[in-house]
Design a protein around this motif. Structure first.
Motif, PDB file in Angstrom:
ATOM      1  N   LYS A   1       0.923  -1.148  -0.075  1.00 41.99           N
ATOM      2  CA  LYS A   1       0.019  -0.046   0.031  1.00 41.99           C
ATOM      3  C   LYS A   1       0.754   1.206   0.079  1.00 41.99           C
ATOM      4  O   LYS A   1       0.751   2.248  -0.632  1.00 41.99           O
ATOM      5  CB  LYS A   1      -0.904  -0.042   1.209  1.00 41.99           C
ATOM      6  N   ILE A   2       1.983   1.188   0.923  1.00 45.26           N
ATOM      7  CA  ILE A   2       2.854   2.262   0.748  1.00 45.26           C
ATOM      8  C   ILE A   2       3.526   2.587  -0.697  1.00 45.26           C
ATOM      9  O   ILE A   2       3.618   3.711  -1.181  1.00 45.26           O
ATOM     10  CB  ILE A   2       3.830   2.283   1.833  1.00 45.26           C
ATOM     11  N   ALA A   3       3.856   1.693  -1.358  1.00 46.10           N
ATOM     12  CA  ALA A   3       4.628   1.439  -2.529  1.00 46.10           C
ATOM     13  C   ALA A   3       3.450   1.897  -3.633  1.00 46.10           C
ATOM     14  O   ALA A   3       3.717   3.024  -4.556  1.00 46.10           O
ATOM     15  CB  ALA A   3       4.596   0.282  -3.061  1.00 46.10           C
ATOM     16  N   ASP A   4       1.989   1.710  -3.566  1.00 43.86           N
ATOM     17  CA  ASP A   4       1.193   2.261  -4.282  1.00 43.86           C
ATOM     18  C   ASP A   4       0.809   3.881  -4.166  1.00 43.86           C
ATOM     19  O   ASP A   4       0.651   4.479  -5.127  1.00 43.86           O
ATOM     20  CB  ASP A   4      -0.385   1.555  -4.201  1.00 43.86           C
ATOM     21  N   PHE A   5       1.138   4.221  -2.952  1.00 47.66           N
ATOM     22  CA  PHE A   5       0.662   5.620  -2.768  1.00 47.66           C
ATOM     23  C   PHE A   5       2.236   6.497  -3.062  1.00 47.66           C
ATOM     24  O   PHE A   5       1.972   7.584  -3.854  1.00 47.66           O
ATOM     25  CB  PHE A   5       0.815   6.011  -1.259  1.00 47.66           C
ATOM     26  N   LEU A   6       3.350   5.955  -3.013  1.00 46.49           N
ATOM     27  CA  LEU A   6       4.506   6.866  -3.146  1.00 46.49           C
ATOM     28  C   LEU A   6       5.212   6.394  -4.615  1.00 46.49           C
ATOM     29  O   LEU A   6       5.983   6.986  -5.035  1.00 46.49           O
ATOM     30  CB  LEU A   6       5.555   6.444  -2.227  1.00 46.49           C
ATOM     31  N   ARG A   7       4.180   5.579  -5.396  1.00 48.11           N
ATOM     32  CA  ARG A   7       4.891   5.232  -6.718  1.00 48.11           C
ATOM     33  C   ARG A   7       5.986   4.606  -6.822  1.00 48.11           C
ATOM     34  O   ARG A   7       7.106   4.610  -7.692  1.00 48.11           O
ATOM     35  CB  ARG A   7       4.929   6.421  -7.782  1.00 48.11           C
ATOM     36  N   TYR A   8       6.360   3.542  -5.666  1.00 43.43           N
ATOM     37  CA  TYR A   8       7.607   2.835  -5.971  1.00 43.43           C
ATOM     38  C   TYR A   8       7.182   1.236  -5.969  1.00 43.43           C
ATOM     39  O   TYR A   8       5.951   0.928  -5.818  1.00 43.43           O
ATOM     40  CB  TYR A   8       8.249   2.865  -4.480  1.00 43.43           C
ATOM     41  N   SER A   9       8.052   0.442  -6.059  1.00 43.87           N
ATOM     42  CA  SER A   9       7.721  -0.912  -6.061  1.00 43.87           C
ATOM     43  C   SER A   9       7.999  -1.238  -4.434  1.00 43.87           C
ATOM     44  O   SER A   9       8.746  -0.916  -3.816  1.00 43.87           O
ATOM     45  CB  SER A   9       8.940  -1.847  -6.858  1.00 43.87           C
ATOM     46  N   PRO A  10       7.066  -2.427  -4.257  1.00 48.06           N
ATOM     47  CA  PRO A  10       7.174  -3.038  -2.670  1.00 48.06           C
ATOM     48  C   PRO A  10       8.409  -3.381  -2.493  1.00 48.06           C
ATOM     49  O   PRO A  10       8.894  -3.253  -1.092  1.00 48.06           O
ATOM     50  CB  PRO A  10       6.349  -4.109  -2.937  1.00 48.06           C
ATOM     51  N   ASN A  11       9.294  -3.978  -3.261  1.00 44.94           N
ATOM     52  CA  ASN A  11      10.773  -4.086  -2.919  1.00 44.94           C
ATOM     53  C   ASN A  11      11.702  -2.960  -2.521  1.00 44.94           C
ATOM     54  O   ASN A  11      12.371  -2.922  -1.586  1.00 44.94           O
ATOM     55  CB  ASN A  11      11.533  -4.976  -3.941  1.00 44.94           C
ATOM     56  N   SER A  12      11.429  -1.964  -3.318  1.00 45.09           N
ATOM     57  CA  SER A  12      11.980  -0.848  -3.035  1.00 45.09           C
ATOM     58  C   SER A  12      11.434  -0.248  -1.362  1.00 45.09           C
ATOM     59  O   SER A  12      12.385   0.319  -0.849  1.00 45.09           O
ATOM     60  CB  SER A  12      11.636   0.293  -4.045  1.00 45.09           C
ATOM     61  N   ILE A  13      10.400  -0.280  -1.219  1.00 48.17           N
ATOM     62  CA  ILE A  13       9.834   0.119   0.120  1.00 48.17           C
ATOM     63  C   ILE A  13      10.324  -0.768   1.126  1.00 48.17           C
ATOM     64  O   ILE A  13      10.736  -0.336   2.193  1.00 48.17           O
ATOM     65  CB  ILE A  13       8.183  -0.032   0.273  1.00 48.17           C
ATOM     66  N   TYR A  14      10.255  -2.064   0.717  1.00 47.10           N
ATOM     67  CA  TYR A  14      11.049  -2.773   2.011  1.00 47.10           C
ATOM     68  C   TYR A  14      12.430  -2.821   2.194  1.00 47.10           C
ATOM     69  O   TYR A  14      12.834  -2.628   3.407  1.00 47.10           O
ATOM     70  CB  TYR A  14      10.790  -4.221   1.318  1.00 47.10           C
ATOM     71  N   ALA A  15      13.166  -2.108   0.963  1.00 50.79           N
ATOM     72  CA  ALA A  15      14.680  -1.804   1.028  1.00 50.79           C
ATOM     73  C   ALA A  15      14.876  -0.746   2.061  1.00 50.79           C
ATOM     74  O   ALA A  15      15.658  -0.397   2.512  1.00 50.79           O
ATOM     75  CB  ALA A  15      15.414  -1.675  -0.176  1.00 50.79           C
ATOM     76  N   TYR A  16      13.745   0.459   1.600  1.00 56.28           N
ATOM     77  CA  TYR A  16      13.958   1.583   2.294  1.00 56.28           C
ATOM     78  C   TYR A  16      13.724   1.524   3.933  1.00 56.28           C
ATOM     79  O   TYR A  16      14.402   1.922   4.777  1.00 56.28           O
ATOM     80  CB  TYR A  16      12.877   2.554   1.877  1.00 56.28           C
ATOM     81  N   ARG A  17      12.569   0.638   4.259  1.00 54.07           N
ATOM     82  CA  ARG A  17      12.326   0.379   5.898  1.00 54.07           C
ATOM     83  C   ARG A  17      13.398  -0.309   6.112  1.00 54.07           C
ATOM     84  O   ARG A  17      13.988   0.004   7.443  1.00 54.07           O
ATOM     85  CB  ARG A  17      10.983  -0.296   5.747  1.00 54.07           C
ATOM     86  N   ALA A  18      14.108  -1.487   5.657  1.00 56.12           N
ATOM     87  CA  ALA A  18      15.161  -2.014   6.120  1.00 56.12           C
ATOM     88  C   ALA A  18      16.385  -1.145   6.532  1.00 56.12           C
ATOM     89  O   ALA A  18      16.983  -1.239   7.613  1.00 56.12           O
ATOM     90  CB  ALA A  18      15.303  -3.088   5.644  1.00 56.12           C
TER      91      ALA A  18
END
Length: 597
Positions: free
Chosen positions: A556-573
């Motif tokens: 859901k974060i990826a959909d809002f910020l126009r990123y891929s889920p993998n990128s969001i996971y990498a940002y969070r980690a």
């Protein structure tokens, strides 16, 4: 650089064997007297070896994860090289130049996009036929048949191999056809569901392979590959490993041929039951595939399968298989999808099992919390009852004392009670005043943001209506080219997304004005994030702002910020690794930002 890593890893095991062998040279009587000491030392060296090996593999996994995160860079490099070749083809002035350019293009597409490779192979066939070059026609026809084999179109590939036989004028063309047919019938046997046909196909594959082995030079890469594969299939793993090492000398490090060689070596170690070495070579092969933007890859999903089978590391397996599935989808061939589909299904089953276990634990937790709540309510009722009894006893005692006291004492007591009551009333009035002020502020903020929301909606309606009118005018004026340019531009979308982010930043910072300061207080001082504009958030802060609002799913974060889920996971980690305290408790602390104690 990778060959150096391989030599270091091999030297590590040689050194460990040399450490253990030093015990053999000691005097037997001395060993008998100190058996306990040496047993402890052997255990310590074994544990040390295991720790070093584990650290080595962890570092390799980090390199692989970094390569996956940087895959878009390698992909852009690949597409840029293909675009340059296509431009050269457009500028070619004769058929032979166009043929060479088309050949280079389909060679780039062979492991990249299957349909495009087939398209340019057919282009080369037409050019070779138009030039009357049977040698080029035969070479391209063999390449086309090989690509059709990789795509799973076995009947079409067999037809093309039959067509090319009358055109085999050189040994190299004959060898290429024999190699292609051996692969074709090998794959047909592997995927056949008919036992008799399977044996027939395998026999044909072996026949072509044996014929090719007699024709090739025993020092060539093709001969060494066939020999290694033959020994590997017959479970002669030590001998296969020997020929694999000879095969390595013929491959250029970092090339696709080198990736193929190390993949076969991983299979050999897998058959030997050496999981660490199998994973080591699978990582090497996967790194080469990713850095060369190879979409037709098998190493990464094979590596994911080892994590699913041996360690039950579902998260790592899911990360690798998800990236591999994306690559295979770009490559666009159903055969590879069939191979990966069972692994994906197993990962989904593991996720379902973990989810069911988590739900059971959640239900158990809810039941326990409910029981505790019931016990607490009972205790609260009991305490209140005792307090009432105690108050009643005190009142009776006070009444008795008042009767014994003089009138002046009673008046003094009443005055004290009146004074206490006045103080209490002042406190209550102050609390009510603060509550009224807080309620007024809440209503004001609520009204302000409702107004902001309605204003944004109104602006979007006006923009849509303006866009509709503009399109309508263009249609009425038959200005279709202008309309195409206007609707084909991404600028409108980018402007709206930027405005969405700006509105989000403004509203969020009005709701949580101290969010940036409190968020940075959770990070190490040298890792704190300071946005360029104090009224705006950057990507890292927006991700955790959404988490603060209760949106914690990466998709859901990826959909809002126009990123891929993998990128969001990498940002969070990456951000959690910068936490001042426990990284596992970091997101919970973020959710409590702005909550008054």
């Amino acid at each position: 650089m990778k060959s150096d890593r391989n030599r270091i890893f091999s030297t590590f095991f040689l050194l460990e064997r040399q450490k253990n062998s030093t015990f053999v040279t000691l005097d037997y009587n001395y060993l008998a007297m100190n058996r306990l000491y040496f047993a402890f030392m052997a255990l310590f060296i074994s544990a040390s070896s295991w720790c070093q090996q584990s650290l080595k593999m962890d570092s390799l996994y980090r390199v692989l994860d970094e390569a996956i995160d940087s895959s878009e860079v390698f992909l852009l490099r690949k597409t840029k090289r293909i675009a340059e070749l296509k431009q050269q083809r457009q500028q070619a002035t004769d058929d032979i130049s166009r043929f060479e350019c088309s050949k280079h293009i389909y060679e780039e597409y062979i492991p990249f996009v299957n349909d495009s490779a087939l398209y340019y192979q057919y282009q080369c066939l037409d050019l070779a036929q138009r030039m009357g070059r049977d040698d080029l026609y035969a070479k391209t026809l063999i390449a086309l048949a090989n690509q059709l084999t990789e795509s799973g179109f076995y009947n079409e590939a067999r037809i093309h191999y039959d067509r090319v036989e009358p055109l085999l004028t050189t040994d190299s063309l004959h060898n290429a056809m024999l190699l292609g047919k051996s692969r074709l019938y090998g794959e047909m046997g592997f995927y056949s569901h008919d036992p008799r046909l399977r044996e027939s196909f395998f026999a044909l594959s072996s026949q072509y392979r044996d014929s090719l082995l007699t024709r090739l030079d025993s020092t060539s890469a093709e001969w060494l590959q066939l020999r290694t594969t033959l020994l590997m299939n017959e479970q002669h793993n030590d001998e296969a490993l020997h020929y694999s090492q000879r095969w390595e000398q013929t491959c250029e490090p970092g090339s696709r041929a080198f990736a193929t060689m190390v993949y076969y070596r991983s299979v050999i170690y897998g058959q030997q039951g050496n999981l660490d070495m199998q994973r080591f070579w699978l990582v090497q092969s996967a790194l080469i595939d990713i850095r060369n933007a190879i979409m037709d890859q098998g190493a990464l999903w094979s590596l994911a399968e080892t994590f699913l089978t041996n360690d039950a590391d579902v998260d790592r397996a899911h990360r690798y298989i998800n990236f591999s599935w994306q690559c295979l989808s770009r490559f666009s061939t159903h055969m590879r999808s069939w191979l990966v589909a069972p692994v994906v299904a197993r990962i989904n089953d593991e996720y379902k099992t973990q989810l069911q276990t988590a739900n059971q634990r959640l239900m158990l937790t809810i039941v326990l919390i409910s029981l505790l709540a019931a016990v607490l309510l009972g205790l609260l009722y009991y305490v209140q009852k005792k307090r009432r009894q105690l108050a009643a006893a005190r009142n009776e005692l006070k009444t008795a004392n008042d009767e014994l006291e003089s009138l002046n004492g009673q008046l003094a007591g009443k005055n004290d009670e009146l004074s206490s009551t006045n103080v209490l009333l002042k406190d209550v009035n102050e609390q009510l005043r603060q509550a009224v002020i807080h309620q007024n502020d809440s209503n004001r903020v609520k009204d302000e943001y409702i107004g902001k929301f309605l204003s944004i909606c109104s602006e979007y309606i006006d923009k849509l209506d303006s866009y509709r009118l503009k399109v309508n005018r263009k249609l009425k004026a038959n200005q279709y080219n202008d309309l195409l340019r206007m609707t084909g531009s991404e600028q409108l979308k980018e402007d709206e997304v930027k405005e969405l982010f700006d509105n989000f930043d403004t509203i969020f910072l009005r709701l949580f004005p101290t969010f940036v300061d409190e968020f940075n207080a959770l990070l190490r001082p040298e890792e704190r994030i300071m946005p360029k504009d104090p009224n705006q958030l950057n990507t890292d802060l927006r991700i955790f702002a959404l988490i603060r609002l209760g949106i914690d799913e990466s998709s859901k974060i990826a959909d809002f910020l126009r990123y891929s889920p993998n990128s969001i996971y990498a940002y969070r980690a990456r951000i959690k690794n910068k936490a001042l305290g426990d990284r596992n408790d970091f997101e919970r602390q973020v959710r409590e930002i702005g909550i008054q104690g």
